[in-house]
Design a protein around this motif. Structure first.
Motif, mmCIF file in Angstrom:
data_model
loop_
_atom_site.group_PDB
_atom_site.id
_atom_site.type_symbol
_atom_site.label_atom_id
_atom_site.label_comp_id
_atom_site.label_asym_id
_atom_site.label_seq_id
_atom_site.Cartn_x
_atom_site.Cartn_y
_atom_site.Cartn_z
ATOM 1 N N LEU A 32 0.836 -1.188 0.000
ATOM 2 C CA LEU A 32 0.000 0.000 0.000
ATOM 3 C C LEU A 32 0.874 1.242 0.000
ATOM 4 N N GLU A 33 0.532 2.157 -0.875
ATOM 5 C CA GLU A 33 1.253 3.422 -0.978
ATOM 6 C C GLU A 33 0.363 4.525 -0.430
ATOM 7 N N SER A 34 0.882 5.302 0.499
ATOM 8 C CA SER A 34 0.095 6.376 1.094
ATOM 9 C C SER A 34 -0.136 7.493 0.086
ATOM 10 N N LEU A 35 -1.392 7.907 -0.056
ATOM 11 C CA LEU A 35 -1.732 9.018 -0.938
ATOM 12 C C LEU A 35 -2.024 10.295 -0.144
ATOM 13 N N PHE A 36 -2.964 10.183 0.791
ATOM 14 C CA PHE A 36 -3.390 11.369 1.529
ATOM 15 C C PHE A 36 -3.635 11.033 2.991
ATOM 16 N N VAL A 37 -3.307 12.007 3.846
ATOM 17 C CA VAL A 37 -3.633 11.940 5.265
ATOM 18 C C VAL A 37 -4.527 13.136 5.561
ATOM 19 N N LEU A 38 -5.762 12.894 5.943
ATOM 20 C CA LEU A 38 -6.740 13.951 6.196
ATOM 21 C C LEU A 38 -7.067 13.956 7.678
ATOM 22 N N LEU A 39 -6.790 15.074 8.343
ATOM 23 C CA LEU A 39 -6.823 15.082 9.812
ATOM 24 C C LEU A 39 -7.827 16.047 10.422
ATOM 25 N N SER A 40 -8.645 16.697 9.601
ATOM 26 C CA SER A 40 -9.614 17.607 10.203
ATOM 27 C C SER A 40 -10.788 17.806 9.258
ATOM 28 N N ASN A 41 -11.880 18.285 9.815
ATOM 29 C CA ASN A 41 -13.060 18.555 9.002
ATOM 30 C C ASN A 41 -12.726 19.626 7.966
ATOM 31 N N GLY A 42 -13.094 19.379 6.725
ATOM 32 C CA GLY A 42 -12.834 20.352 5.676
ATOM 33 C C GLY A 42 -11.461 20.221 5.044
ATOM 34 N N ALA A 43 -10.655 19.258 5.518
ATOM 35 C CA ALA A 43 -9.312 19.087 4.949
ATOM 36 C C ALA A 43 -9.414 18.726 3.477
ATOM 37 N N VAL A 44 -8.558 19.333 2.685
ATOM 38 C CA VAL A 44 -8.492 19.051 1.252
ATOM 39 C C VAL A 44 -7.021 18.910 0.891
ATOM 40 N N LYS A 45 -6.700 17.823 0.218
ATOM 41 C CA LYS A 45 -5.332 17.611 -0.219
ATOM 42 C C LYS A 45 -5.352 17.249 -1.709
ATOM 43 N N GLN A 46 -4.343 17.710 -2.425
ATOM 44 C CA GLN A 46 -4.264 17.430 -3.857
ATOM 45 C C GLN A 46 -2.867 16.966 -4.221
ATOM 46 N N GLU A 47 -2.824 15.988 -5.108
ATOM 47 C CA GLU A 47 -1.562 15.503 -5.639
ATOM 48 C C GLU A 47 -1.808 15.080 -7.081
ATOM 49 N N GLY A 48 -1.266 15.861 -7.996
ATOM 50 C CA GLY A 48 -1.457 15.538 -9.401
ATOM 51 C C GLY A 48 -2.931 15.573 -9.790
ATOM 52 N N ARG A 49 -3.429 14.503 -10.341
ATOM 53 C CA ARG A 49 -4.823 14.429 -10.806
ATOM 54 C C ARG A 49 -5.794 14.002 -9.705
ATOM 55 N N LEU A 50 -5.309 13.784 -8.506
ATOM 56 C CA LEU A 50 -6.139 13.318 -7.406
ATOM 57 C C LEU A 50 -6.325 14.423 -6.373
ATOM 58 N N MET A 51 -7.572 14.552 -5.897
ATOM 59 C CA MET A 51 -7.870 15.473 -4.828
ATOM 60 C C MET A 51 -8.789 14.785 -3.831
ATOM 61 N N ALA A 52 -8.404 14.819 -2.557
ATOM 62 C CA ALA A 52 -9.189 14.170 -1.516
ATOM 63 C C ALA A 52 -9.694 15.217 -0.542
ATOM 64 N N SER A 53 -10.902 14.981 -0.021
ATOM 65 C CA SER A 53 -11.474 15.887 0.968
ATOM 66 C C SER A 53 -12.156 15.085 2.057
ATOM 67 N N LEU A 54 -12.366 15.765 3.195
ATOM 68 C CA LEU A 54 -12.963 15.094 4.344
ATOM 69 C C LEU A 54 -14.052 15.972 4.943
ATOM 70 N N ASP A 55 -15.214 15.396 5.123
ATOM 71 C CA ASP A 55 -16.331 16.040 5.817
ATOM 72 C C ASP A 55 -16.661 15.160 7.017
ATOM 73 N N THR A 56 -16.172 15.562 8.190
ATOM 74 C CA THR A 56 -16.352 14.715 9.374
ATOM 75 C C THR A 56 -17.787 14.725 9.869
ATOM 76 N N LYS A 57 -18.514 15.784 9.576
ATOM 77 C CA LYS A 57 -19.913 15.835 10.031
ATOM 78 C C LYS A 57 -20.763 14.852 9.231
ATOM 79 N N ALA A 58 -20.499 14.748 7.950
ATOM 80 C CA ALA A 58 -21.207 13.786 7.099
ATOM 81 C C ALA A 58 -20.562 12.414 7.153
ATOM 82 N N ARG A 59 -19.404 12.303 7.797
ATOM 83 C CA ARG A 59 -18.628 11.057 7.860
ATOM 84 C C ARG A 59 -18.363 10.549 6.449
ATOM 85 N N LEU A 60 -17.802 11.444 5.644
ATOM 86 C CA LEU A 60 -17.630 11.158 4.217
ATOM 87 C C LEU A 60 -16.331 11.758 3.727
#
Lengths: 114, 111
Positions: free
Chosen positions: B43-71
């Motif tokens: 497994l290769e680590s892509l993103f570490v999201l540690l807070s509500n609203g966190a957004v991380k981008q790397e190349g063509r990938l973008m990850a986000s976290l909504d802790t209130k929606a648990r999504l």
């Protein structure tokens, strides 16, 4: 910097045999853990450790033992191998138990029990 | 008990198009991780999201976290063949960070 090193990479065991899967890290990580990966199941936690001398069970601990006598090493012992333990095993570590820096995975051990 | 669901489990993507995949989890957590796995590899680590609203981008990938929606969402921009792999999300529960993984989403990019 080797990261997380797992040995062996492949192993075939007969039912009832015992063996130890080795995991070593050179990053001074406090947290170490073992997972097994089966098709369609994701990864499931077997055992984990938050520091030398401290271990605890994960989701699927039965048939496995662990110990953590040093910070660097976290071996996984299969006491009496069963075909249900055929799987790919991954060791992972993190600097601190809270995982704020993410987790580093080893390359895996592919185990077949016949 | 923390449960993590990923959907869809398999996605065939057309080169050049945009896609979004999802990771839902069942109990409160503010630590979510995305990993990529190629066949037979670790497994290769892509993103570490540690807070509500966190957004991380790397190349063509973008990850986000909504802790209130648990999504968490993983957005793929202009898919290319090199993105073909299985993507796992994992959620940390409790003080000792017992990671619970989803079953993974296998992405296949076709010309």
């Amino acid at each position: 910097n080797a990261g997380v090193t797992q040995t062996p990479k492949f192993q075939v065991l007969k039912t009832g045999q015992s063996m130890t899967l080795q995991c070593a890290q050179d990053m001074n990580h406090e947290y170490m853990s073992w997972y097994r990966q089966d098709p369609g199941m994701g990864l499931r936690l077997i055992h984990y450790s938050v520091g030398a001398g401290i271990t605890d069970q994960g989701e699927v601990p039965n048939g496995y033992n662990v110990s953590r006598s040093t910070t660097e090493d976290f071996p996984l012992r299969l006491l009496s191998a069963a075909p249900s333990q055929t799987s790919v095993y991954f060791c992972a570590s993190s600097l601190r138990p809270q995982g704020l820096n993410g987790y580093t995975f080893g390359s895996g051990t592919r185990l077949t029990v016949v | 008990e923390l449960k993590v669901e990923q959907n869809p489990l398999f996605l065939s993507m057309q080169e050049g198009k945009n896609y979004t995949i999802y990771c839902n989890y069942s109990t409160t957590s503010d630590r979510l991780y995305w990993y990529r796995q190629d066949p037979g590899k670790s497994l290769e680590s892509l993103f570490v999201l540690l807070s509500n609203g966190a957004v991380k981008q790397e190349g063509r990938l973008m990850a986000s976290l909504d802790t209130k929606a648990r999504l968490s969402t993983l957005h793929i921009t202009a898919a290319v063949h090199d993105l073909s792999a299985t993507y796992f999300c994992a959620v940390a529960g409790g003080a000792n960070s017992k990671l619970t993984f989803g079953k993974g989403i296998t992405l296949s990019v076709r010309p």
